[in-house]
Design a protein around this motif. Structure first.
Motif, PDB file in Angstrom:
ATOM      1  N   ASP A  37      -9.153 -10.437  -8.075  1.00  0.00           N
ATOM      2  CA  ASP A  37      -8.004 -10.170  -7.910  1.00  0.00           C
ATOM      3  C   ASP A  37      -7.471  -9.079  -8.658  1.00  0.00           C
ATOM      4  O   ASP A  37      -5.974  -8.811  -9.027  1.00  0.00           O
ATOM      5  N   ASP A  38      -8.164  -8.299  -9.752  1.00  0.00           N
ATOM      6  CA  ASP A  38      -8.399  -7.307 -10.375  1.00  0.00           C
ATOM      7  C   ASP A  38      -7.547  -6.237  -9.614  1.00  0.00           C
ATOM      8  O   ASP A  38      -7.960  -5.602  -8.756  1.00  0.00           O
ATOM      9  N   ILE A  39      -6.825  -5.068 -10.188  1.00  0.00           N
ATOM     10  CA  ILE A  39      -5.977  -3.738  -9.557  1.00  0.00           C
ATOM     11  C   ILE A  39      -6.868  -2.933 -10.117  1.00  0.00           C
ATOM     12  O   ILE A  39      -7.514  -2.164 -10.570  1.00  0.00           O
ATOM     13  N   ILE A  40      -7.540  -1.957  -8.548  1.00  0.00           N
ATOM     14  CA  ILE A  40      -8.286  -0.944  -8.791  1.00  0.00           C
ATOM     15  C   ILE A  40      -7.555   0.576  -8.677  1.00  0.00           C
ATOM     16  O   ILE A  40      -6.547   0.531  -7.328  1.00  0.00           O
ATOM     17  N   ALA A  41      -7.931   1.336  -9.532  1.00  0.00           N
ATOM     18  CA  ALA A  41      -6.509   2.120  -9.703  1.00  0.00           C
ATOM     19  C   ALA A  41      -7.414   3.257  -8.794  1.00  0.00           C
ATOM     20  O   ALA A  41      -6.243   3.896  -8.599  1.00  0.00           O
ATOM     21  N   ASN A  70     -10.100   5.051   0.407  1.00  0.00           N
ATOM     22  CA  ASN A  70      -9.644   4.134  -0.616  1.00  0.00           C
ATOM     23  C   ASN A  70     -10.193   3.404  -1.254  1.00  0.00           C
ATOM     24  O   ASN A  70     -11.014   2.227  -1.349  1.00  0.00           O
ATOM     25  N   LEU A  71     -11.751   3.859  -1.263  1.00  0.00           N
ATOM     26  CA  LEU A  71     -12.938   2.788  -2.007  1.00  0.00           C
ATOM     27  C   LEU A  71     -13.012   2.700  -3.580  1.00  0.00           C
ATOM     28  O   LEU A  71     -12.486   3.904  -3.780  1.00  0.00           O
ATOM     29  N   GLY A  72     -12.287   1.382  -3.813  1.00  0.00           N
ATOM     30  CA  GLY A  72     -12.230   1.573  -6.020  1.00  0.00           C
ATOM     31  C   GLY A  72     -13.399   1.367  -6.357  1.00  0.00           C
ATOM     32  O   GLY A  72     -12.741   1.440  -7.482  1.00  0.00           O
ATOM     33  N   ARG A  73     -14.173   0.515  -5.123  1.00  0.00           N
ATOM     34  CA  ARG A  73     -15.737   0.293  -6.816  1.00  0.00           C
ATOM     35  C   ARG A  73     -17.160  -0.387  -5.557  1.00  0.00           C
ATOM     36  O   ARG A  73     -16.857  -0.870  -4.472  1.00  0.00           O
ATOM     37  N   VAL A  74     -17.912  -0.045  -6.307  1.00  0.00           N
ATOM     38  CA  VAL A  74     -18.581  -0.445  -5.926  1.00  0.00           C
ATOM     39  C   VAL A  74     -20.004  -0.923  -6.436  1.00  0.00           C
ATOM     40  O   VAL A  74     -20.500  -0.123  -7.494  1.00  0.00           O
ATOM     41  N   ASP A  75     -20.207  -2.214  -6.000  1.00  0.00           N
ATOM     42  CA  ASP A  75     -21.247  -2.805  -6.874  1.00  0.00           C
ATOM     43  C   ASP A  75     -22.299  -3.022  -6.103  1.00  0.00           C
ATOM     44  O   ASP A  75     -22.545  -3.829  -4.741  1.00  0.00           O
ATOM     45  N   HIS A  76     -24.096  -3.114  -6.261  1.00  0.00           N
ATOM     46  CA  HIS A  76     -25.329  -2.741  -5.830  1.00  0.00           C
ATOM     47  C   HIS A  76     -25.725  -4.255  -6.084  1.00  0.00           C
ATOM     48  O   HIS A  76     -25.383  -4.519  -7.030  1.00  0.00           O
ATOM     49  N   ASP A  95     -21.610  -4.331  -2.451  1.00  0.00           N
ATOM     50  CA  ASP A  95     -20.696  -5.401  -2.033  1.00  0.00           C
ATOM     51  C   ASP A  95     -19.181  -4.349  -2.356  1.00  0.00           C
ATOM     52  O   ASP A  95     -19.173  -3.463  -3.410  1.00  0.00           O
ATOM     53  N   LEU A  96     -18.439  -3.739  -1.459  1.00  0.00           N
ATOM     54  CA  LEU A  96     -17.074  -2.699  -1.387  1.00  0.00           C
ATOM     55  C   LEU A  96     -16.243  -3.378  -1.443  1.00  0.00           C
ATOM     56  O   LEU A  96     -16.021  -4.506  -1.327  1.00  0.00           O
ATOM     57  N   PHE A  97     -15.007  -2.674  -2.570  1.00  0.00           N
ATOM     58  CA  PHE A  97     -13.942  -3.622  -3.187  1.00  0.00           C
ATOM     59  C   PHE A  97     -12.778  -1.655  -2.406  1.00  0.00           C
ATOM     60  O   PHE A  97     -12.873  -0.838  -2.785  1.00  0.00           O
ATOM     61  N   ILE A  98     -11.979  -2.616  -1.886  1.00  0.00           N
ATOM     62  CA  ILE A  98     -10.981  -1.409  -1.347  1.00  0.00           C
ATOM     63  C   ILE A  98     -10.022  -1.338  -1.580  1.00  0.00           C
ATOM     64  O   ILE A  98      -9.024  -2.349  -2.687  1.00  0.00           O
ATOM     65  N   ARG A  99      -8.892  -0.268  -2.364  1.00  0.00           N
ATOM     66  CA  ARG A  99      -7.991  -0.227  -3.150  1.00  0.00           C
ATOM     67  C   ARG A  99      -6.732  -0.443  -2.443  1.00  0.00           C
ATOM     68  O   ARG A  99      -7.102   0.103  -1.057  1.00  0.00           O
ATOM     69  N   PRO A 100      -6.079  -1.108  -2.699  1.00  0.00           N
ATOM     70  CA  PRO A 100      -4.612  -1.300  -1.747  1.00  0.00           C
ATOM     71  C   PRO A 100      -3.591   0.247  -1.265  1.00  0.00           C
ATOM     72  O   PRO A 100      -4.294   0.987  -2.386  1.00  0.00           O
ATOM     73  N   ASP A 101      -3.115  -0.091  -0.082  1.00  0.00           N
ATOM     74  CA  ASP A 101      -1.817   1.030   0.088  1.00  0.00           C
ATOM     75  C   ASP A 101      -1.432   1.585  -0.374  1.00  0.00           C
ATOM     76  O   ASP A 101      -0.971   0.549  -1.471  1.00  0.00           O
ATOM     77  N   THR A 102      -0.936   2.628  -1.275  1.00  0.00           N
ATOM     78  CA  THR A 102      -0.724   3.375  -1.833  1.00  0.00           C
ATOM     79  C   THR A 102       1.670   3.019  -2.285  1.00  0.00           C
ATOM     80  O   THR A 102       1.146   2.192  -3.184  1.00  0.00           O
TER      81      THR A 102
END
Length: 79
Positions: A3-7, A39-45, A52-59
């Protein structure tokens, strides 16, 4: 947690395996979402073939994650 916000968007982010030192090799993927509607906020190998891909919320509406816009470079054959 999840649930962390990806900025911000990843920008030419090279994903290296844990503990790897040195220059990236073919197959060390480079993710980029630094463009309009990216809108890709974070990638974990996770493994050579899993990330694991973390998509940012819509603006304009943080409850939604509608687009999946990003690029991937530096792939090797059969990856």
């Amino acid at each position: 947690g999840s649930d962390d916000i990806i900025a911000g968007n990843v920008s030419k982010y090279i994903v290296l395996p844990a503990g790897y030192c040195g220059q990236p090799k073919k197959g060390h993927l480079i993710f980029d979402a630094c463009f309009e509607s990216g809108n890709l906020g974070r990638v974990d190998h996770v493994s050579e073939f899993e990330y694991d891909l973390f998509i940012r919320p819509d603006t304009c509406n943080p409850r939604f994650r509608v687009w999946f816009n990003f690029t991937v470079e530096n792939v090797k054959e059969s990856q």
